[in-house]
Enzyme design. Structure first.
Site, short mmCIF file in Angstrom:
data_model
loop_
_atom_site.label_atom_id
_atom_site.label_comp_id
_atom_site.label_asym_id
_atom_site.label_seq_id
_atom_site.Cartn_x
_atom_site.Cartn_y
_atom_site.Cartn_z
N TYR A 27 61.19 -64.51 -36.33
CA TYR A 27 60.63 -64.88 -35.02
C TYR A 27 61.43 -64.20 -33.89
O TYR A 27 61.03 -64.25 -32.74
CB TYR A 27 60.64 -66.40 -34.82
CG TYR A 27 59.87 -67.19 -35.86
CD1 TYR A 27 58.94 -66.58 -36.69
CD2 TYR A 27 60.07 -68.56 -36.02
CE1 TYR A 27 58.24 -67.29 -37.65
CE2 TYR A 27 59.37 -69.29 -36.97
CZ TYR A 27 58.46 -68.65 -37.79
OH TYR A 27 57.78 -69.37 -38.73
N TRP A 58 63.42 -64.01 -45.24
CA TRP A 58 62.28 -63.10 -45.12
C TRP A 58 62.06 -62.29 -46.41
O TRP A 58 62.96 -62.16 -47.23
CB TRP A 58 62.47 -62.18 -43.89
CG TRP A 58 61.31 -61.24 -43.69
CD1 TRP A 58 61.36 -59.87 -43.70
CD2 TRP A 58 59.93 -61.60 -43.48
NE1 TRP A 58 60.09 -59.36 -43.50
CE2 TRP A 58 59.20 -60.39 -43.37
CE3 TRP A 58 59.25 -62.81 -43.39
CZ2 TRP A 58 57.82 -60.38 -43.18
CZ3 TRP A 58 57.87 -62.80 -43.19
CH2 TRP A 58 57.17 -61.58 -43.08
N LEU A 191 47.80 -77.55 -35.24
CA LEU A 191 46.80 -77.64 -34.16
C LEU A 191 45.73 -76.57 -34.34
O LEU A 191 44.92 -76.35 -33.44
CB LEU A 191 47.49 -77.47 -32.80
CG LEU A 191 48.61 -78.46 -32.51
CD1 LEU A 191 49.35 -78.08 -31.23
CD2 LEU A 191 48.05 -79.87 -32.41
P1 A2P Z 1 50.76 -73.13 -25.67
O1 A2P Z 1 52.07 -72.55 -26.12
O2 A2P Z 1 50.22 -72.45 -24.48
O3 A2P Z 1 50.81 -74.63 -25.52
P2 A2P Z 1 49.93 -74.42 -33.79
O4 A2P Z 1 51.03 -75.38 -33.53
O5 A2P Z 1 48.82 -74.99 -34.63
O6 A2P Z 1 50.42 -73.10 -34.32
O7 A2P Z 1 49.21 -74.09 -32.40
C1 A2P Z 1 49.87 -73.39 -31.40
C2 A2P Z 1 48.88 -73.03 -30.31
O8 A2P Z 1 48.29 -74.22 -29.75
C3 A2P Z 1 49.52 -72.31 -29.18
O9 A2P Z 1 48.60 -71.33 -28.74
C4 A2P Z 1 49.73 -73.37 -28.10
O10 A2P Z 1 49.67 -72.80 -26.82
C5 A2P Z 1 48.58 -74.31 -28.35
N1 A2P Z 1 48.89 -75.74 -28.08
C6 A2P Z 1 50.03 -76.39 -28.35
N2 A2P Z 1 49.92 -77.69 -28.03
C7 A2P Z 1 48.68 -77.88 -27.55
C8 A2P Z 1 47.97 -79.01 -27.06
N3 A2P Z 1 48.53 -80.20 -27.00
N4 A2P Z 1 46.69 -78.81 -26.63
C9 A2P Z 1 46.12 -77.59 -26.68
N5 A2P Z 1 46.73 -76.49 -27.15
C10 A2P Z 1 48.00 -76.62 -27.58
#
Ligand code: A2P
Length: 282
Positions: A27, A58, A191
């Site tokens: 990362y 990795w 998410l």
């Molecule tokens: P951001 O960094 O702008 O909040 P995952 O955890 O499934 O990998 O998802 C990550 C993505 O979901 C990122 O693009 C993040 O964007 C977005 N994200 C994180 N928390 C939320 C939330 N509570 N509602 C909507 N989008 C979210």
């Protein structure tokens, strides 16, 4: 991420109450994560033992003799004495070297033949040396887990397997297998991840637009994101939501003040499409 974003986000997360931080050498922000943890310790807000940091080995570092030096490099970048969990990031190995994604002249990945069981023995040695409190794996299927579990002379079994897991990819079979073997499933992309076409399968609809998740959210005055996270923690799956937005970092932590009914859990389970967002085509 732009320089400093990760540092700020981790500090906000720790202030919010997060303690489990999921990182990796690839990362390329472990220096910022380590700095955030160390600053919060210096402030007196937390102690090192309050934090649960997960680092990852990795693909280019699978040969057993590379495992400990690779973890030592991560510890040096973090400026910490140990990680709480060290995991094999993927079951496939790439050609060792400084190139993180080695490819041949046709653009094909250059793989490397290694023995996962030998890699695992080197992971066990890292735990015995105190460099990692626990060891685990990631993106392992049942067959790959069984290879480790059935390894003659196994000293430490994997404590966890980090895989994609959310309402559209609920992993019923792997979850059951891991439960039987006391292996915790850590769900990444809980998410439904970002919609970045360079590495995400965007043919699957966005999870957070789901009508069922939103309808259940309305009942509890929660967002679809909070329902998706609550669903997993309520079935014993650890979630590692990612956000660099302070408001959403806080939102994703507000999931401990309500619970879903059995009927709602079943409704959400029924959303499973068995489709991955992160296809890992390598
Ligand atoms: P951001 O960094 O702008 O909040 P995952 O955890 O499934 O990998 O998802 C990550 C993505 O979901 C990122 O693009 C993040 O964007 C977005 N994200 C994180 N928390 C939320 C939330 N509570 N509602 C909507 N989008 C979210």
């Amino acid at each position: 991420t732009p320089k400093g974003t990760c540092l700020e986000s981790v500090k906000i997360a720790i202030d919010t109450g997060y303690r489990h931080i999921d990182g990796a050498f690839v990362y390329f922000n472990e220096h910022e994560v380590g700095q955030a943890i160390r600053e919060k310790i210096a402030e007196g807000r937390i102690k090192r033992e309050d934090i649960f940091y997960c680092g990852k080995l990795w693909n280019t570092c699978h040969p057993p003799e590379l495992v400990r030096p690779t973890l030592e490099k991560t510890l040096k970048i973090l400026q910490l004495d140990y990680v709480d969990l060290y995991i094999i990031e993927l079951p496939m190995a790439f050609k060792p070297g400084d190139v993180i994604y080695p490819r041949d002249e046709n653009g094909k990945f250059i793989y490397h033949e290694t023995d996962l069981c030998a890699t695992w023995e080197a992971m066990e040695a890292c735990k015995d040396a105190g460099l990692a409190k626990s060891i685990g794996v990631s993106n392992f299927n049942r067959r790959q887990l069984e290879m480790i579990l059935n390894k003659p002379g196994l000293k430490h079994k994997p404590v966890s397997n980090q895989v994609e897991c959310h309402p559209y990819f609920t992993q019923p079979k792997l979850l059951e297998f891991c439960r039987q073997h006391d292996i915790v499933i850590v769900g990444y992309s809980p998410l439904g991840t970002s919609r970045d076409e360079t590495w995400v399968n965007v043919s699957s609809p966005p999870l957070l637009k789901d009508t069922v998740l939103n309808a259940i959210g309305k009942k509890y005055n929660k967002t679809a994101a909070q329902i998706a996270l609550r669903f997993n923690i309520q079935r014993g799956v650890v979630v590692i939501p990612k956000s660099f937005n302070p408001q959403r970092i806080r939102e994703n932590f507000q999931i401990f003040d309500f619970s879903l009914t059995e009927k709602e859990m079943k409704e959400i389970e029924a959303l499973n499409k068995n489709v991955r967002y992160v296809e890992l085509l390598m």
